[in-house]
Scaffold this motif. Structure first.
Motif, PDB file in Angstrom:
ATOM      1  N   ALA A 177     -51.652 -16.951  37.308  1.00  0.00           N
ATOM      2  CA  ALA A 177     -50.938 -17.517  38.353  1.00  0.00           C
ATOM      3  C   ALA A 177     -51.121 -16.917  39.425  1.00  0.00           C
ATOM      4  CB  ALA A 177     -48.978 -17.010  38.102  1.00  0.00           C
ATOM      5  N   ASP A 203     -50.986 -17.756  29.719  1.00  0.00           N
ATOM      6  CA  ASP A 203     -50.780 -17.074  29.890  1.00  0.00           C
ATOM      7  C   ASP A 203     -50.636 -16.536  31.438  1.00  0.00           C
ATOM      8  OD1 ASP A 203     -51.597 -13.991  30.792  1.00  0.00           O
ATOM      9  OD2 ASP A 203     -53.532 -13.985  29.091  1.00  0.00           O
ATOM     10  N   SER A 204     -48.989 -16.408  31.714  1.00  0.00           N
ATOM     11  CA  SER A 204     -48.606 -16.491  33.246  1.00  0.00           C
ATOM     12  C   SER A 204     -49.855 -14.853  34.471  1.00  0.00           C
ATOM     13  CB  SER A 204     -47.191 -15.128  32.931  1.00  0.00           C
ATOM     14  OG  SER A 204     -47.577 -13.900  32.584  1.00  0.00           O
ATOM     15  N   ARG A 205     -50.477 -14.604  33.847  1.00  0.00           N
ATOM     16  CA  ARG A 205     -51.356 -13.273  34.348  1.00  0.00           C
ATOM     17  C   ARG A 205     -52.329 -14.012  35.125  1.00  0.00           C
ATOM     18  NH1 ARG A 205     -53.822  -9.900  30.503  1.00  0.00           N
ATOM     19  NH2 ARG A 205     -54.050 -12.036  28.614  1.00  0.00           N
ATOM     20  N   VAL A 234     -48.738 -23.778  36.374  1.00  0.00           N
ATOM     21  CA  VAL A 234     -48.339 -23.443  35.307  1.00  0.00           C
ATOM     22  C   VAL A 234     -49.440 -23.034  34.267  1.00  0.00           C
ATOM     23  CG1 VAL A 234     -46.798 -24.175  33.076  1.00  0.00           C
ATOM     24  CG2 VAL A 234     -46.469 -25.189  35.342  1.00  0.00           C
ATOM     25  N   THR A 235     -49.405 -21.935  33.169  1.00  0.00           N
ATOM     26  CA  THR A 235     -50.121 -21.301  32.434  1.00  0.00           C
ATOM     27  C   THR A 235     -50.001 -20.665  31.384  1.00  0.00           C
ATOM     28  OG1 THR A 235     -50.358 -19.298  33.890  1.00  0.00           O
ATOM     29  CG2 THR A 235     -51.747 -21.095  34.295  1.00  0.00           C
TER      30      THR A 235
END
Length: 238
Positions: free
Chosen positions: A199, A195-197, A192-193
């Motif tokens: 991942a 900034d989805s990048r 889980v972050t």
């Protein structure tokens, strides 16, 4: 409930604690694993009462409380209530903070037993981690460190190592800038972050992180590594 409590034997070393996650933060770290807490919610008297009731119900089963988040010092008046209740019941108090609120921490420092401060990057390179940060990071964090150490409260500084955002030299640089009783390097987890990048970023190999820590030449007496594979490893204890 706008404050999410959980029970943990890991967040306060050697203690069983009730961990209180308060909402709101003044940073936007790309790797943040609690992005649901970034929005600063107003805390009501009902939020406070619910937590106080939770503490009272579990007095016999906990050694202390951990004020975490988010950034708990954004809710100074609220956490003062929890600190007062804890001390009235002979409980220990640990604070998790980003170190950017020296004035607030000075108001509660006499009631703190442990502080864990997140040092995101070298103090002049916070842009590597977050797009939102104050211009005076170095001055502010050093002021907070001064307050904590002058009051002889145990201080752990910790950094999450994110490949592509940080490099080994960053850890060497930032650990030379800080003073603390213990330094912990934490393995980045990509579940889980904010900034989805991120991942798609690989989680660092813990052996590489051990090498980084073994190459530090710093006077900090205790150094740890936290990783998914090996838990809490003591790399140095002087």
């Amino acid at each position: 409930m706008n404050i999410q409590p959980t029970y943990s034997s890991l967040d306060f070393p050697g203690k069983m604690a009730l961990v209180l996650f308060t909402p709101g933060c003044d940073l936007r770290c790309k790797y943040c694993h609690n992005p649901q807490l970034l929005k600063n919610e107003t805390l009501t008297k009902w939020d406070i009462e619910e937590i106080e009731e939770e503490v009272e119900k579990n007095i016999d089963f906990i050694d202390g409380i951990v004020l975490s988040g988010g950034e708990p010092l954004l809710h100074l008046d609220v956490i003062k209530n929890f600190i007062r209740q804890a001390k009235n019941n002979n409980l220990l108090v640990k604070l998790d903070t980003n170190g950017l609120h020296p004035n607030e921490i000075s108001e509660i420092i006499n009631d703190l037993d442990y502080v864990a401060m997140d040092i995101k990057a070298p103090l002049d390179k916070y842009y590597k981690i977050t797009d939102i940060y104050p211009s005076n990071v170095k001055e502010t964090i050093n002021k907070t460190i001064d307050i904590i150490l002058e009051h002889e409260v145990f201080l752990e500084c910790r950094t999450t190592y994110v490949p592509k955002l940080l490099e080994p030299q960053d850890i060497k640089d930032l650990t030379k800038e800080i003073r603390c009783n213990m330094y912990t390097l934490q393995q980045f987890r990509n579940r889980v972050t904010y900034d989805s990048r991120l991942a798609d970023y690989d989680e660092p190999n813990p052996n590489d992180l051990v090498n980084i820590l073994n190459n530090l030449d710093i006077p900090i007496p205790e150094i740890h590594l936290k990783s998914n594979q090996f838990g809490n490893q003591i790399i140095k204890k002087g």
